[in-house]
Design a protein around this motif. Structure first.
Motif, mmCIF file in Angstrom:
data_model
loop_
_atom_site.group_PDB
_atom_site.id
_atom_site.type_symbol
_atom_site.label_atom_id
_atom_site.label_comp_id
_atom_site.label_asym_id
_atom_site.label_seq_id
_atom_site.Cartn_x
_atom_site.Cartn_y
_atom_site.Cartn_z
ATOM 1 N N THR A 60 40.031 43.552 14.951
ATOM 2 C CA THR A 60 39.749 44.775 15.714
ATOM 3 C C THR A 60 38.488 44.582 16.546
ATOM 4 N N GLU A 86 38.072 56.425 21.299
ATOM 5 C CA GLU A 86 39.296 56.998 21.866
ATOM 6 C C GLU A 86 40.153 55.938 22.563
ATOM 7 N N GLY A 89 40.479 52.958 21.469
ATOM 8 C CA GLY A 89 41.052 52.091 20.461
ATOM 9 C C GLY A 89 40.118 51.134 19.755
#
Length: 77
Positions: A3, A34, A36
């Motif tokens: 991530t 927002e 990601g």
């Protein structure tokens, strides 16, 4: 899965150089999440030219993603 964790130090540097409170570190974090991002990263420094102690506290309160605080810890905290 890997991530993305977005570093907000440059946002804070620009804000600090302007002395008018913008851009907002909190707003930048919100936009990144927002979009990601899975985390937010900051690198506190003793000279506070980037992220400041109040930023760390405010981010810790609002974040719902991983919060990476790397570098110099603040003395007395």
């Amino acid at each position: 899965m890997t991530t993305l964790s977005v570093n907000l130090n440059k946002v804070a540097l620009v804000r600090n150089s302007r002395n008018i409170g913008i851009p907002s570190v909190l707003e930048a974090a919100r936009v990144c999440i927002e979009a990601g991002a899975g985390g937010i990263t900051v690198h506190p420094r003793p000279d506070q030219r980037h992220i400041r102690p109040a930023d760390v506290d405010a981010l810790a309160e609002m974040l719902t993603v991983e919060f990476n605080i790397e570098g110099n810890p603040f003395a007395g905290r």
